[in-house]
Design a protein around this motif. Structure first.
Motif, PDB file in Angstrom:
ATOM      1  N   ASN A  58       0.676  -1.037  -0.079  1.00  0.00           N
ATOM      2  CA  ASN A  58      -0.007   0.087  -0.027  1.00  0.00           C
ATOM      3  C   ASN A  58       0.896   1.049   0.176  1.00  0.00           C
ATOM      4  O   ASN A  58       0.457   2.224  -0.812  1.00  0.00           O
ATOM      5  N   ARG A  59       1.896   1.397   0.712  1.00  0.00           N
ATOM      6  CA  ARG A  59       2.755   2.464   1.039  1.00  0.00           C
ATOM      7  C   ARG A  59       3.510   2.678  -0.257  1.00  0.00           C
ATOM      8  O   ARG A  59       3.517   3.868  -0.981  1.00  0.00           O
ATOM      9  N   GLY A  71       1.158   9.629  -1.616  1.00  0.00           N
ATOM     10  CA  GLY A  71       1.555   9.590  -0.211  1.00  0.00           C
ATOM     11  C   GLY A  71       1.079   8.168   0.293  1.00  0.00           C
ATOM     12  O   GLY A  71       0.243   7.544  -0.032  1.00  0.00           O
ATOM     13  N   ASN A  72       1.570   7.903   1.464  1.00  0.00           N
ATOM     14  CA  ASN A  72       1.660   6.614   2.116  1.00  0.00           C
ATOM     15  C   ASN A  72       0.142   6.605   2.705  1.00  0.00           C
ATOM     16  O   ASN A  72      -0.495   5.426   2.551  1.00  0.00           O
ATOM     17  N   GLY A  73      -0.341   7.417   3.443  1.00  0.00           N
ATOM     18  CA  GLY A  73      -1.732   7.407   3.909  1.00  0.00           C
ATOM     19  C   GLY A  73      -2.454   7.191   2.878  1.00  0.00           C
ATOM     20  O   GLY A  73      -3.397   6.240   3.194  1.00  0.00           O
ATOM     21  N   LYS A  74      -2.820   7.915   1.820  1.00  0.00           N
ATOM     22  CA  LYS A  74      -3.789   7.696   0.687  1.00  0.00           C
ATOM     23  C   LYS A  74      -3.511   6.323   0.059  1.00  0.00           C
ATOM     24  O   LYS A  74      -4.526   5.651  -0.088  1.00  0.00           O
ATOM     25  N   GLY A  75      -2.283   5.658   0.089  1.00  0.00           N
ATOM     26  CA  GLY A  75      -2.221   4.224  -0.389  1.00  0.00           C
ATOM     27  C   GLY A  75      -2.909   3.497   0.744  1.00  0.00           C
ATOM     28  O   GLY A  75      -3.529   2.284   0.054  1.00  0.00           O
ATOM     29  N   TYR A 117       1.276  -4.429  -6.310  1.00  0.00           N
ATOM     30  CA  TYR A 117       0.814  -3.948  -5.239  1.00  0.00           C
ATOM     31  C   TYR A 117      -0.718  -4.178  -4.944  1.00  0.00           C
ATOM     32  O   TYR A 117      -1.352  -4.313  -5.853  1.00  0.00           O
ATOM     33  N   TRP A 118      -1.081  -4.161  -3.447  1.00  0.00           N
ATOM     34  CA  TRP A 118      -2.228  -4.631  -3.210  1.00  0.00           C
ATOM     35  C   TRP A 118      -3.476  -3.649  -3.803  1.00  0.00           C
ATOM     36  O   TRP A 118      -4.386  -4.211  -4.326  1.00  0.00           O
ATOM     37  N   PRO A 119      -3.296  -2.375  -4.018  1.00  0.00           N
ATOM     38  CA  PRO A 119      -4.271  -1.440  -4.601  1.00  0.00           C
ATOM     39  C   PRO A 119      -4.486  -1.722  -5.999  1.00  0.00           C
ATOM     40  O   PRO A 119      -5.390  -1.349  -6.543  1.00  0.00           O
ATOM     41  N   GLU A 120      -3.514  -2.553  -6.618  1.00  0.00           N
ATOM     42  CA  GLU A 120      -3.813  -2.813  -7.843  1.00  0.00           C
ATOM     43  C   GLU A 120      -4.171  -4.150  -8.347  1.00  0.00           C
ATOM     44  O   GLU A 120      -4.741  -4.663  -9.212  1.00  0.00           O
ATOM     45  N   PHE A 121      -4.264  -5.137  -7.030  1.00  0.00           N
ATOM     46  CA  PHE A 121      -4.851  -6.136  -7.174  1.00  0.00           C
ATOM     47  C   PHE A 121      -6.568  -5.984  -7.495  1.00  0.00           C
ATOM     48  O   PHE A 121      -7.243  -5.419  -6.815  1.00  0.00           O
ATOM     49  N   THR A 122      -6.799  -6.939  -8.647  1.00  0.00           N
ATOM     50  CA  THR A 122      -8.303  -6.882  -9.058  1.00  0.00           C
ATOM     51  C   THR A 122      -8.972  -8.351  -9.265  1.00  0.00           C
ATOM     52  O   THR A 122      -8.302  -9.234  -9.121  1.00  0.00           O
TER      53      THR A 122
END
Length: 308
Positions: A29-30, A39-43, A225-230
């Motif tokens: 995420n970071r 930024g890290n937080g938004k990630g 990265y986890w936010p890219e996982f679909t």
């Protein structure tokens, strides 16, 4: 069109073996936040959106239990601002899940928090307890949020619990088997873990579900990265699992058979056991069942008897 395609694919997947318990190490995420310059937080917050999406897909597929590594005990060593961001995220999203999530209501999801919650600040503990309490009667699916958690801590907790049971005469030393130990873990009312997925390209378990993944679990390390996982990245993993599902089940049966043989007493003891009254056998079973059911030190990990 993509929604229609997803529905078609999900229906096709249901024709094969659907995993009942899937775990996720939501890593990256970071790094994703830095990659897209937010930024890290938004990630971290984008990572939660991915969790919502994957949880929804899992429920559509008929997966009963989703277990996620939300916060490691080791994460307390991170810079204070990062820890605070993760704590605030946990508070916001746990409250959202238990109070406003249509997904939780639609699929009857029980939220459980696995880990040493005594390490959390009182305000976070309060939100954790509320999320668990408001969803404890849901019994169609489970979301296990490991927070704060490590496998070593989980196994140490289970060991301390069994030792205490012997000290208080709630258990006999002869009652302790691998099955009883496994039933003392946080995941005691969950089906075996079928798939474990780690994102970010790291090839390690990072002290997550080490006992649960040791019993013929399909493990995959994904280079995104986890936010890219679909769903479309999950799809080939599910297909590979379905190809292996029969061999995984056979491996589990072999493990269970081996453990059963190892627990079998020698012939002389077997004769004595056969001569023992049924009342003694029933008493032992009831003693173990009572101990495992009434473990008050796991308030955020209630037993969930899932609907079949």
């Amino acid at each position: 069109m993509s929604g229609i395609a997803r529905r078609i694919v999900i229906n096709a997947l249901k024709c094969g073996t659907v995993p009942q318990h899937v775990g996720f190490i939501m890593d990256g995420n970071r790094r994703y936040g830095r990659k897209v310059h937010v930024g890290n937080g938004k990630g971290y917050y984008l990572g939660y959106e991915t969790l919502e999406e994957i949880l929804g897909v899992s429920m559509e597929l008929g997966i009963k239990v989703v277990t996620v590594y939300a916060f490691s005990i080791e994460n307390f060593k991170r810079p204070p601002d990062q820890v605070e961001t993760l704590m605030q995220l946990a508070k916001d999203k746990l409250a959202e899940l238990c109070e406003n999530s249509e997904l939780v209501r639609q699929y009857g999801i029980a939220i459980r928090v696995l880990g040493d919650v005594s390490l959390l600040s009182p305000d976070v503990q309060e939100v954790v307890a509320r999320a668990v309490e408001l969803t404890k009667c849901n019994n169609r699916a489970v979301l296990n949020m490991c927070f704060p958690y490590t496998s070593r801590d989980e196994m140490a907790m289970a060991t301390r619990s069994l030792v205490e049971g012997i000290k208080t005469n709630d258990l006999n030393l002869s009652d302790i088997t691998t099955g009883v130990f496994e039933s003392s873990l946080y995941t005691r009312s969950c089906p075996p873990m079928d798939i474990l997925i780690r994102t970010s390209g790291e090839i390690r378990l990072s002290d997550f579900m080490c006992w649960q993944t040791s019993r013929a679990c399909h493990v995959e390390f994904i280079d995104c990265y986890w936010p890219e996982f679909t769903f479309w990245k999950l799809l080939p993993i599910l297909l590979r699992y379905q190809v292996r599902a029969k061999s995984i089940e056979e491996a589990r049966r072999r493990i269970e058979m081996l453990e059963s043989q190892q627990r079998s007493p020698p012939e002389s003891a077997l004769v004595a056991e056969v001569e023992a009254s049924c009342e003694q056998v029933l008493e032992r079973q009831q003693r173990i069942r009572s101990f495992l059911t009434h473990r008050g030190h796991l308030p955020n990990c209630p037993l969930v008897h899932l609907q079949k």
